[in-house]
Design a protein around this motif. Structure first.
Motif, PDB file in Angstrom:
ATOM      1  N   GLU A 285      11.138 -11.673  10.963  1.00  0.00           N
ATOM      2  CA  GLU A 285       9.770 -11.680  11.261  1.00  0.00           C
ATOM      3  C   GLU A 285       9.014 -10.231  11.309  1.00  0.00           C
ATOM      4  OE1 GLU A 285       8.643 -14.552  14.239  1.00  0.00           O
ATOM      5  OE2 GLU A 285       9.772 -16.046  13.215  1.00  0.00           O
ATOM      6  N   ALA A 286       9.947  -9.613  12.193  1.00  0.00           N
ATOM      7  CA  ALA A 286       9.367  -8.032  12.523  1.00  0.00           C
ATOM      8  C   ALA A 286       9.507  -7.323  10.955  1.00  0.00           C
ATOM      9  CB  ALA A 286      10.319  -7.133  13.381  1.00  0.00           C
ATOM     10  N   ALA A 287      10.337  -7.535  10.147  1.00  0.00           N
ATOM     11  CA  ALA A 287      10.453  -6.844   8.925  1.00  0.00           C
ATOM     12  C   ALA A 287       9.238  -7.354   8.082  1.00  0.00           C
ATOM     13  CB  ALA A 287      11.842  -7.406   8.291  1.00  0.00           C
ATOM     14  N   GLN A 288       8.885  -8.733   8.173  1.00  0.00           N
ATOM     15  CA  GLN A 288       8.026  -9.176   7.416  1.00  0.00           C
ATOM     16  C   GLN A 288       6.452  -8.683   7.676  1.00  0.00           C
ATOM     17  OE1 GLN A 288       8.061 -11.438   4.637  1.00  0.00           O
ATOM     18  NE2 GLN A 288       6.078 -10.651   4.611  1.00  0.00           N
ATOM     19  N   LYS A 289       6.299  -8.469   9.014  1.00  0.00           N
ATOM     20  CA  LYS A 289       5.035  -7.877   9.740  1.00  0.00           C
ATOM     21  C   LYS A 289       4.762  -6.353   8.974  1.00  0.00           C
ATOM     22  CE  LYS A 289       4.886 -10.314  14.005  1.00  0.00           C
ATOM     23  NZ  LYS A 289       4.928 -10.280  15.257  1.00  0.00           N
ATOM     24  N   GLU A 290       6.181  -5.650   8.810  1.00  0.00           N
ATOM     25  CA  GLU A 290       5.785  -4.451   8.200  1.00  0.00           C
ATOM     26  C   GLU A 290       5.373  -4.517   6.607  1.00  0.00           C
ATOM     27  OE1 GLU A 290       5.986  -1.338   9.864  1.00  0.00           O
ATOM     28  OE2 GLU A 290       6.407  -2.300  11.668  1.00  0.00           O
ATOM     29  N   VAL A 291       6.098  -5.356   6.072  1.00  0.00           N
ATOM     30  CA  VAL A 291       5.759  -5.628   4.793  1.00  0.00           C
ATOM     31  C   VAL A 291       4.277  -6.077   4.551  1.00  0.00           C
ATOM     32  CG1 VAL A 291       6.105  -6.951   2.728  1.00  0.00           C
ATOM     33  CG2 VAL A 291       8.138  -6.082   3.893  1.00  0.00           C
ATOM     34  N   ASP A 292       3.789  -7.026   5.478  1.00  0.00           N
ATOM     35  CA  ASP A 292       2.394  -7.308   5.375  1.00  0.00           C
ATOM     36  C   ASP A 292       1.799  -5.970   5.236  1.00  0.00           C
ATOM     37  OD1 ASP A 292       3.221  -9.868   4.942  1.00  0.00           O
ATOM     38  OD2 ASP A 292       2.975 -10.266   7.024  1.00  0.00           O
ATOM     39  N   LEU A 293       1.991  -5.228   6.503  1.00  0.00           N
ATOM     40  CA  LEU A 293       1.268  -3.791   6.803  1.00  0.00           C
ATOM     41  C   LEU A 293       1.210  -2.975   5.369  1.00  0.00           C
ATOM     42  CD1 LEU A 293       2.256  -3.045  10.433  1.00  0.00           C
ATOM     43  CD2 LEU A 293      -0.063  -3.812   9.607  1.00  0.00           C
ATOM     44  N   ALA A 294       2.165  -3.115   4.823  1.00  0.00           N
ATOM     45  CA  ALA A 294       2.531  -2.316   3.520  1.00  0.00           C
ATOM     46  C   ALA A 294       1.594  -2.574   2.435  1.00  0.00           C
ATOM     47  CB  ALA A 294       3.926  -2.017   3.140  1.00  0.00           C
ATOM     48  N   VAL A 295       1.867  -3.952   2.343  1.00  0.00           N
ATOM     49  CA  VAL A 295       0.788  -4.680   1.016  1.00  0.00           C
ATOM     50  C   VAL A 295      -0.613  -4.344   1.524  1.00  0.00           C
ATOM     51  CG1 VAL A 295       0.000  -6.792   0.323  1.00  0.00           C
ATOM     52  CG2 VAL A 295       2.360  -6.355   0.698  1.00  0.00           C
ATOM     53  N   ASN A 296      -0.882  -4.382   2.664  1.00  0.00           N
ATOM     54  CA  ASN A 296      -2.486  -4.327   3.105  1.00  0.00           C
ATOM     55  C   ASN A 296      -2.646  -2.977   3.094  1.00  0.00           C
ATOM     56  OD1 ASN A 296      -3.023  -6.950   3.789  1.00  0.00           O
ATOM     57  ND2 ASN A 296      -2.372  -6.791   6.048  1.00  0.00           N
ATOM     58  N   ALA A 297      -1.869  -1.911   3.166  1.00  0.00           N
ATOM     59  CA  ALA A 297      -2.143  -0.402   2.790  1.00  0.00           C
ATOM     60  C   ALA A 297      -2.652  -0.176   1.488  1.00  0.00           C
ATOM     61  CB  ALA A 297      -1.088   0.275   3.320  1.00  0.00           C
ATOM     62  N   LEU A 298      -2.015  -0.876   0.703  1.00  0.00           N
ATOM     63  CA  LEU A 298      -2.253  -0.548  -0.762  1.00  0.00           C
ATOM     64  C   LEU A 298      -3.507  -1.063  -1.309  1.00  0.00           C
ATOM     65  CD1 LEU A 298       1.171  -1.138  -2.972  1.00  0.00           C
ATOM     66  CD2 LEU A 298      -0.224   1.143  -2.031  1.00  0.00           C
ATOM     67  N   ALA A 299      -4.406  -1.848  -0.466  1.00  0.00           N
ATOM     68  CA  ALA A 299      -5.700  -2.612  -0.932  1.00  0.00           C
ATOM     69  C   ALA A 299      -6.744  -1.422  -1.683  1.00  0.00           C
ATOM     70  CB  ALA A 299      -6.267  -3.223   0.326  1.00  0.00           C
ATOM     71  N   PRO A 300      -6.790  -0.378  -1.273  1.00  0.00           N
ATOM     72  CA  PRO A 300      -7.660   0.520  -2.013  1.00  0.00           C
ATOM     73  C   PRO A 300      -7.232   1.153  -3.337  1.00  0.00           C
ATOM     74  CG  PRO A 300      -7.114   1.645   0.004  1.00  0.00           C
ATOM     75  CD  PRO A 300      -6.205   0.536  -0.235  1.00  0.00           C
ATOM     76  N   ILE A 301      -5.914   0.913  -3.698  1.00  0.00           N
ATOM     77  CA  ILE A 301      -5.458   1.472  -5.068  1.00  0.00           C
ATOM     78  C   ILE A 301      -5.606   0.315  -6.106  1.00  0.00           C
ATOM     79  CG2 ILE A 301      -3.293   2.112  -6.302  1.00  0.00           C
ATOM     80  CD1 ILE A 301      -3.977   3.891  -3.763  1.00  0.00           C
ATOM     81  N   PRO A 302      -6.319   1.166  -7.292  1.00  0.00           N
ATOM     82  CA  PRO A 302      -6.500   0.011  -8.539  1.00  0.00           C
ATOM     83  C   PRO A 302      -5.368  -0.577  -8.583  1.00  0.00           C
ATOM     84  CG  PRO A 302      -7.598   2.507  -8.627  1.00  0.00           C
ATOM     85  CD  PRO A 302      -6.491   2.275  -7.535  1.00  0.00           C
ATOM     86  N   ASP A 303      -5.554  -2.003  -9.190  1.00  0.00           N
ATOM     87  CA  ASP A 303      -4.675  -2.920  -9.930  1.00  0.00           C
ATOM     88  C   ASP A 303      -4.160  -2.302 -11.189  1.00  0.00           C
ATOM     89  OD1 ASP A 303      -2.945  -5.067  -9.684  1.00  0.00           O
ATOM     90  OD2 ASP A 303      -4.276  -6.348 -10.709  1.00  0.00           O
ATOM     91  N   SER A 304      -2.907  -2.328 -11.410  1.00  0.00           N
ATOM     92  CA  SER A 304      -2.061  -1.817 -12.510  1.00  0.00           C
ATOM     93  C   SER A 304      -0.564  -2.594 -12.441  1.00  0.00           C
ATOM     94  CB  SER A 304      -1.905  -0.450 -12.630  1.00  0.00           C
ATOM     95  OG  SER A 304      -1.080   0.013 -11.529  1.00  0.00           O
ATOM     96  N   ASP A 305      -0.001  -2.644 -13.617  1.00  0.00           N
ATOM     97  CA  ASP A 305       1.416  -2.904 -13.486  1.00  0.00           C
ATOM     98  C   ASP A 305       2.124  -2.208 -12.661  1.00  0.00           C
ATOM     99  OD1 ASP A 305       0.757  -4.739 -15.577  1.00  0.00           O
ATOM    100  OD2 ASP A 305       1.660  -3.598 -17.099  1.00  0.00           O
ATOM    101  N   TYR A 306       1.936  -0.963 -12.283  1.00  0.00           N
ATOM    102  CA  TYR A 306       2.629  -0.152 -11.476  1.00  0.00           C
ATOM    103  C   TYR A 306       2.370  -0.551  -9.643  1.00  0.00           C
ATOM    104  CZ  TYR A 306       3.345   2.652 -15.360  1.00  0.00           C
ATOM    105  OH  TYR A 306       3.754   2.818 -16.793  1.00  0.00           O
ATOM    106  N   LYS A 307       0.989  -0.990  -9.593  1.00  0.00           N
ATOM    107  CA  LYS A 307       0.647  -1.488  -8.322  1.00  0.00           C
ATOM    108  C   LYS A 307       1.493  -2.724  -7.977  1.00  0.00           C
ATOM    109  CE  LYS A 307      -2.966  -2.886  -5.170  1.00  0.00           C
ATOM    110  NZ  LYS A 307      -4.360  -2.817  -4.966  1.00  0.00           N
ATOM    111  N   GLN A 308       1.492  -3.671  -9.352  1.00  0.00           N
ATOM    112  CA  GLN A 308       2.235  -4.931  -8.855  1.00  0.00           C
ATOM    113  C   GLN A 308       3.821  -4.743  -8.767  1.00  0.00           C
ATOM    114  OE1 GLN A 308       0.805  -7.739  -8.403  1.00  0.00           O
ATOM    115  NE2 GLN A 308      -1.052  -6.731  -8.521  1.00  0.00           N
ATOM    116  N   ALA A 309       4.371  -3.618  -9.323  1.00  0.00           N
ATOM    117  CA  ALA A 309       5.712  -3.320  -9.122  1.00  0.00           C
ATOM    118  C   ALA A 309       5.918  -2.920  -7.600  1.00  0.00           C
ATOM    119  CB  ALA A 309       6.079  -2.019  -9.957  1.00  0.00           C
TER     120      ALA A 309
END
Length: 322
Positions: A285-309
């Motif tokens: 669960e602690a690891a998943q919280k870090e992943v959620d923070l990582a995903v949220n951090a990318l919000a400003p980056i425009p969508d692309s195949d590389y962002k999805q990767a």
């Protein structure tokens, strides 16, 4: 998108990185060639250079410095592995015998130094003081993290915050630097630089937390190292910290003795104590919280195949068995 699809997306870049690694590993000293090629070619996931390449492409970088810096990041990572295995007296990594077990501690430390110094030679090629500053700072923080982990060994009263301080320094810092460098060479805004830096830091933290969970919840064949290595070194990782908090008095005493004394003879009793509590579940669960923070951090980056990767890479970090 699975790992194979991510690798296909940057296959040309990664091929260029691997070729550069082979070229820059060359030395007139035969033993340097032997050990450096052995560790570099021993089956690593290349996550850190992969992270750098994906971030560079997500930020529309079109030059060639990302190839150099991806190789630099891998060299720094590899040098830390050589040093770690000596400090930890490890005899297995990535399912193979460690370099120090084959060639001895002295040779492993010195070749680790060679890889460190070669990485700094390559940094100069980029001719950017911010690149030098980020990587010099990162290597210093990594070294501090190693020393801090050493101080924490055999100490059963380490807190979750103490543990996180170690892994953010020792592991996550290079992930963070790898991602941040992509924004620097792309001349991106502070917003984008912060976004990818935070993504890298939280991804690296999640990855290490999962590694520590796998040390008690997987097999040697799956994770490529001996189960219980962390325990043998007296490292109070997150599963142990949670089990100490939640176990019965008898279980707590077993765990305290194991951390204080180290040694694999405790592994069965410790594993049983951990599995009798929700320690592994809480660790994940602690690891998943870090992943959620990582995903949220990318919000400003425009969508692309590389962002999805990148998002898929974050998902992989917590849904893996190795």
């Amino acid at each position: 998108m699975d790992v194979a699809a991510i690798q296909r997306l940057i296959s040309d870049d990664m091929q260029a990185v691997n070729e550069l690694i082979r070229t820059r590993l060359r030395s007139d000293v035969v033993l340097v060639n032997q050990i450096s090629h052995y560790i570099i070619n021993s089956g690593g996931k290349r996550l850190r250079p992969m992270l750098h390449l994906l971030c560079a492409r997500a930020l529309n970088y079109t030059g060639q410095h990302h190839i150099t810096l991806a190789a630099v990041v891998e060299f720094i990572h590899t040098s830390t592995l050589l040093h770690d295995d000596v400090v930890d007296a490890s005899d297995m990594r990535r399912g193979k015998e460690t370099a120090n077990n084959i060639w001895g501690n002295e040779a492993s430390v010195l070749v680790g130094d060679f890889l460190y110094s070669r990485s700094f030679q390559m940094m100069v090629d980029v001719r950017d003081m911010r690149v030098m500053d980020i990587l010099a700072n990162a290597t210093n923080v990594i070294a501090e993290g190693e020393v801090l982990q050493l101080l924490n060994c055999h100490e059963p009263d380490i807190t979750e915050d103490d543990y996180l301080q170690v892994i953010r320094s020792k592991t996550a810092k290079l992930f963070e630097a790898a991602a941040q460098l992509s924004a620097v060479i792309s001349n991106q805004s502070e917003e984008y630089e912060t976004a990818v830096s935070n993504f890298g830091m939280h991804l690296g933290t999640a990855f290490q937390i999962v590694d520590d969970a796998l040390d008690y919840g997987s097999s040697s064949e799956d994770i490529g190292k001996n189960i219980g290595d962390d325990l043998a070194e007296g490292k109070p990782t997150l599963p142990l910290i949670y089990a100490l908090r939640l176990g019965t008095p008898e279980q707590q005493q077993i765990l305290r003795d194991a951390i204080t004394n180290g040694g694999k003879e405790y592994i069965d009793d410790v594993t049983a104590a951990i599995r009798a509590t929700p320690a592994i579940e809480l660790t994940m669960e602690a690891a998943q919280k870090e992943v959620d923070l990582a995903v949220n951090a990318l919000a400003p980056i425009p969508d692309s195949d590389y962002k999805q990767a990148l998002l898929a890479l974050a998902h992989f970090s917590v849904h893996r068995t190795y």
